[in-house]
Write a protein that holds these residues in place. Structure first.
Motif, short mmCIF file in Angstrom:
data_model
loop_
_atom_site.label_atom_id
_atom_site.label_comp_id
_atom_site.label_asym_id
_atom_site.label_seq_id
_atom_site.Cartn_x
_atom_site.Cartn_y
_atom_site.Cartn_z
N ASP A 66 0.85 -1.19 0.00
CA ASP A 66 0.00 0.00 0.00
C ASP A 66 0.88 1.23 0.00
O ASP A 66 1.57 1.54 0.96
CB ASP A 66 -0.88 -0.01 1.26
N ASN A 67 0.89 1.99 -1.10
CA ASN A 67 1.84 3.08 -1.29
C ASN A 67 1.45 4.36 -0.59
O ASN A 67 2.25 5.28 -0.52
CB ASN A 67 1.99 3.38 -2.79
N GLY A 68 0.23 4.49 -0.13
CA GLY A 68 -0.18 5.77 0.46
C GLY A 68 -0.12 6.87 -0.57
O GLY A 68 -0.72 6.78 -1.62
N ASP A 69 0.65 7.93 -0.28
CA ASP A 69 0.76 9.07 -1.19
C ASP A 69 1.97 8.98 -2.11
O ASP A 69 2.29 9.95 -2.79
CB ASP A 69 0.85 10.36 -0.36
N PHE A 70 2.68 7.86 -2.16
CA PHE A 70 3.86 7.74 -2.99
C PHE A 70 3.48 7.34 -4.42
O PHE A 70 2.49 6.65 -4.66
CB PHE A 70 4.84 6.73 -2.41
N SER A 71 4.31 7.75 -5.37
CA SER A 71 4.06 7.50 -6.79
C SER A 71 4.46 6.07 -7.17
O SER A 71 5.14 5.37 -6.42
CB SER A 71 4.86 8.49 -7.63
N ASP A 72 4.04 5.67 -8.41
CA ASP A 72 4.44 4.36 -8.93
C ASP A 72 5.95 4.28 -9.08
O ASP A 72 6.56 3.22 -8.88
CB ASP A 72 3.77 4.11 -10.29
N PHE A 73 6.58 5.41 -9.46
CA PHE A 73 8.03 5.44 -9.63
C PHE A 73 8.73 5.09 -8.31
O PHE A 73 9.64 4.26 -8.26
CB PHE A 73 8.46 6.82 -10.11
N PHE A 74 8.27 5.71 -7.22
CA PHE A 74 8.85 5.42 -5.91
C PHE A 74 8.65 3.95 -5.53
O PHE A 74 9.57 3.27 -5.08
CB PHE A 74 8.21 6.32 -4.85
N SER A 75 7.42 3.45 -5.73
CA SER A 75 7.11 2.07 -5.35
C SER A 75 7.94 1.08 -6.15
O SER A 75 8.36 0.05 -5.64
CB SER A 75 5.62 1.80 -5.56
#
Length: 318
Positions: A96-105
């Motif tokens: 669950d990434n929360g407010d992080f982008s796909d790039f970060f994940s």
């Protein structure tokens, strides 16, 4: 997938040190915070700044990101995944990434492991540190000398498991004011900010201390200045004057023929410095005329002027 250049998002050079990165992040966070900013897209910019600092504010994540920059994307070219990227499993296996982008994940996966693998995945806590809280606190001059704690109440943001803001709660603390504080000084109370997520550490509370204006004293460093009004005859003949300090009154001796604007030093009656020593109090004399006088008083002033034969502007002709 779009490449995100976290250095450009924070507006710093890749060679920037930790202090510069933190300063840039705080500036953007204050500017785009959804609770205060009226600018279009402020919330998205706030999330971008948070994500950039999540990477550049962590030495290991920053090193991994610097290596990824070598593969393109930072100059507008299509992003090319580095060797071993395909082993990351895209979005991190249901993380669950929360407010992080796909790039970060894609970079850090479910546990924040390195995208380069080298045959293994580093394990890093998925917990997120809580948000810091900034607060300005007015301090009376008398409180800088007190050993008692000062009670403060402030709003702490609350978030759900996905990192989304759900509201605020009021927190109350008893704060000991450090000796020798100056106006604008910033102190940190560790772990007194917003709670962390998923086992992450709490944020910190940062207090910017402001010395409240005093009706009688001006502040110069750790010294205090007080204006002492004198009647003309007190300045001419001398007097004993009760002068207020932060801890009570003292009797100040005014010598005969004192001048308006003259400063008298009272040692050790100022503010406390970092070493626990007190500055000085300066009593600045100010001769004040009565606002009204009757015929008898004016007659006496006339006789005095004749007797004194004093020209206060004699130096003008020199």
């Amino acid at each position: 997938m779009d490449f995100k250049d976290y250095y450009k998002i924070l507006g710093v050079e890749p060679s920037a040190d930790d202090k510069a990165i933190k300063a840039a992040y705080r500036k953007l966070a204050r500017k785009y915070h959804p609770d205060v900013s009226k600018e279009p897209g402020a919330e998205d910019k706030f999330k971008e700044a948070n994500e950039a600092y999540e990477v550049l504010g962590d030495a290991q994540k920053r090193a991994e990101f610097d290596e990824i920059r070598k593969y393109g994307g930072q100059h507008g070219r299509p992003f090319q995944a580095p060797p071993g990227w395909e082993n990351r499993g895209g979005g991190g296996g249901g993380f669950d990434n929360g407010d992080f982008s796909d790039f970060f994940s894609s970079m850090f996966g479910a546990r924040g492991g390195s995208p380069f693998g080298r045959g293994q995945q580093q394990q890093r806590s998925a917990g997120r540190r809580g948000q810091d809280v900034e607060l300005e606190l007015a301090i009376f001059l008398e409180e800088t000398l007190s050993k008692d704690s000062k009670q403060i109440s402030f709003q702490v943001p609350q978030t759900n498991a996905m990192g989304q803001r759900t509201g605020f709660t009021t927190k109350t603390l008893n704060v000991k004011i450090p000796a020798g504080v100056t106006d604008g000084e910033r102190i940190r109370l560790k772990g007194q900010g917003a709670p962390g997520l998923g086992g992450g550490a709490n944020g910190d509370l940062f207090l910017t201390l402001r010395l409240a204006p005093h009706p009688q004293f001006d502040v110069e460093g750790h010294d205090l200045i007080i204006t002492v009004p004198l009647a003309p005859w007190e300045a001419a003949l001398g007097a004993k004057v009760a002068v207020p300090t932060l801890t009570g009154r003292i009797n100040l001796t005014i010598r005969p023929d004192s001048q308006s604007g003259q400063r008298l030093r009272v040692k050790g009656m100022g503010l406390t410095n970092k070493q626990g020593e007190r500055g000085d109090l300066y009593a600045q004399l100010k001769v004040v005329m009565p606002s009204q006088s009757d015929a008898k008083a004016r007659e006496l002033w006339s006789k005095l002027s004749e007797q004194a034969a004093f020209d206060p502007r004699a130096n003008w002709s020199k």
